[in-house]
Enzyme design. Sequence first.
Site: not given
Length: 497
Positions: A208-209, A211-212, A248-249, A355, A406
């Site tokens: 969650h940075n 780049t995301h 959003h994050d 997301d 996954q």
Amino acid sequence: MAPQHGKTLNTHISVDTWRSTIILLKRMVQQLEIREVDFDELKRNLEFTASLLEALYTSGTPPSLDADDDLQLRSDVVPVEVRDWLASTFTQRVQPIRQRLEEKPKFRSIVHAVQAGIFVERMFRKAYSTAMPDQPAEVINCLRDLDRWSFDVFSLDAVSSGHSLKTLFIELIIKHHLNSRFKVPISCLMSFLCELERGYSKHTNAYHNHTHAADVTHTVHCLLLRTRVLYWLTELEVLACLFAAAIHDYEHTGNTNNFHINTRSELAMIYNDHSVQESHHVSAAFRLLQDENTNIFINLTRPEWLELRSLVIEMVLGTDMSSHVLQVKAMRSCLQQHESIDKPKALSLILHAADISHPAKPWSLHSRWTPRLMEEFFTQGDKEAEMGLAISPLCDRHNTPVSQSQIAFMEFIVEPTFSLISDMSEKIVIPLIQDTAGPSPTCSRYRGLQWTVADLVSFRSMWMRHTEENKNRWRDKVKNGVSHSDESETQTGQDTA
């Protein structure tokens, strides 16, 4: 019955007045049809009607009928100030602040204002493009794939020296002409994006940075474009979508909401255990806009600001994974019952889909996101173990079946969500195709479109192909007996390759 003349018209127009005016207009039409016209009376009646419309325009008060009032208020007996207070206090409808009478332009000035606005926007767009700093050739080359589902945000981050979010957001608002349409100051934009990227780096998260955030922002753009939902939206709604995706994050701590609730964190206390992180993301991002040096929306009108803020809040809060089932159920029910699509609900679902979208992308991207996410989960599990708490699901680095998790994530979450997005898009876009089925759409926004259902079919087959390929890759790992630790090490090696 002819109206009384020579009196000042009240800016609040009652329902009875509107009914009288309608009768008056019909009477004038009848007189014209039988050619029994008293020109003096006709002139007086037209002047009265014009003054009524001008009073309506300058007051900003739309005609209100009893049945349409949320609180069933009779507009002719309840004072306008009281009605506004009741509506703003006891309903969720936001009442716009009324301007003073003298602040409204006269009718005769509107055409000139529109012409001047078009000229100013063109000049602003030209000046904006000239003032923007030149991008390196590597960045320009990378951005050529911006409209592709397989766009590589990792490559963009590398060639932009770790500024993928800033680079992408600037490119997208220019691409959609939002910078000129809403007069976004360049200095504010640069300052805001620097602060935004700084906030994303606050907790040095593996997943969650910034780049995301850049990836989700690109995916929202691509979803709107590929599904053609873009052409269902206003420019302000497109701006809200891109902004919501970018923030959003913001300042994500790298932990789940349940972790905050279980540890009684400061954020959990502030937001009362309700969408803890999502509430912080949107609140902290909007606080950045309180500073005039970072307020990219400084030139929005108040109604535009209120609409954008409301939409962004709903979209970002919709990224709380605990609301997934309710979101999907509500949209599926809407489609089954043939109800009209609610824009905020549709756009919230699109941001939520963006997301969780990496399993629906090529393996070369999905396989790089997975180890980042798992490392963030494992870091939380380590903290929970140190604190004597039960380790959250998928957070035990020594006992988490990554491949199976996954596969299940794709089958039970990603695929149903994207299937719903495809169904929703068809319901939205097919009427647009029918409405613009003429020889040449007059609206410039539609001229570049290939109005065929095949586009929607192509989008559906694309994400279905990628998810199936990715599931098969994970199944192969299970068959080959890759252990949990070996699996993580292999993925980490792929990520750093």
